[in-house]
Enzyme design. Structure first.
Site, PDB file in Angstrom:
ATOM      1  CG  HIS A 110     -22.047  12.919  23.465  1.00 29.40           C
ATOM      2  ND1 HIS A 110     -23.369  13.152  23.185  1.00 29.40           N
ATOM      3  CD2 HIS A 110     -21.567  12.167  22.440  1.00 29.40           C
ATOM      4  CE1 HIS A 110     -23.676  12.564  22.029  1.00 29.40           C
ATOM      5  NE2 HIS A 110     -22.602  11.966  21.562  1.00 29.40           N
ATOM      6  CG  HIS A 150     -19.369  12.885  18.223  1.00 32.17           C
ATOM      7  ND1 HIS A 150     -20.295  13.255  17.282  1.00 32.17           N
ATOM      8  CD2 HIS A 150     -19.985  11.976  19.022  1.00 32.17           C
ATOM      9  CE1 HIS A 150     -21.424  12.608  17.510  1.00 32.17           C
ATOM     10  NE2 HIS A 150     -21.259  11.817  18.551  1.00 32.17           N
ATOM     11  CD  GLU A 151     -18.186   9.818  21.810  1.00 33.62           C
ATOM     12  OE1 GLU A 151     -18.917   9.851  22.830  1.00 33.62           O
ATOM     13  OE2 GLU A 151     -18.605   9.390  20.721  1.00 33.62           O
ATOM     14  CG  HIS A 169     -25.502  18.399  26.528  1.00 39.85           C
ATOM     15  ND1 HIS A 169     -26.345  17.374  26.884  1.00 39.85           N
ATOM     16  CD2 HIS A 169     -26.275  19.488  26.316  1.00 39.85           C
ATOM     17  CE1 HIS A 169     -27.594  17.827  26.883  1.00 39.85           C
ATOM     18  NE2 HIS A 169     -27.574  19.103  26.544  1.00 39.85           N
TER      19      HIS A 169
END
Length: 150
Positions: A57, A53-54, A60
């Site tokens: 980020h 998940h991190e 991105h």
């Protein structure tokens, strides 16, 4: 390549050590600096999903840096799209590795819960921001007014 770049540059702090703050976070800082991830990793499937998940980020952020300082930081809904995409890549792999129907069902039920919670949470955040920004057009807001929106 993006993830491995963050690993090689030691921008992911994963060891669970005493007095380290709990939770997980990815900070993009400014284009060309970072991103940096902070989380506590003990090797559980949940920890793997959190890292994914991190890292979503982080990837991105790296891809968006070319937009420049004022434009690279995504709105919440777009940021969570990238991070949930990272989670789903790992989930797909974990599902393939499931050894029993029960393990597969447990993974599926957990992912369904995660997705429902993500949608509700993100919609709530989006609605709060809409209410706060619309009201802010009329002037400053007190903490009590912001509490009512939440």
């Amino acid at each position: 390549d993006l993830f491995m770049g963050m690993v090689k540059e030691k921008r992911i702090d994963v060891p669970a050590v005493d007095h380290k703050k709990g939770g997980a976070y990815c900070a993009g800082v400014i284009p060309g600096v970072g991103p940096f991830q902070l989380l506590n990793f003990d090797g559980t499937k949940h920890d793997v999903a959190t890292l994914a998940h991190e890292s979503g980020h982080g990837c991105h952020d790296i891809l968006a840096y070319k937009q420049g300082y004022l434009q690279y930081h995504p709105p919440l809904t777009l940021a969570e799209t990238a991070s949930i995409f990272g989670e789903m890549i790992v989930f797909r792999d974990l599902l393939e590795l499931a050894k029993t129907p029960e393990e597969r069902l447990t993974l599926l039920m957990s992912k369904i819960d995660d997705v429902v919670n993500s949608v509700v949470r993100q919609c709530s955040f989006d609605r709060f921001e809409e209410l706060a920004h619309t009201a802010r057009e009329q002037g400053e807001l007190s903490s009590d007014e912001l509490d009512k929106f939440w």
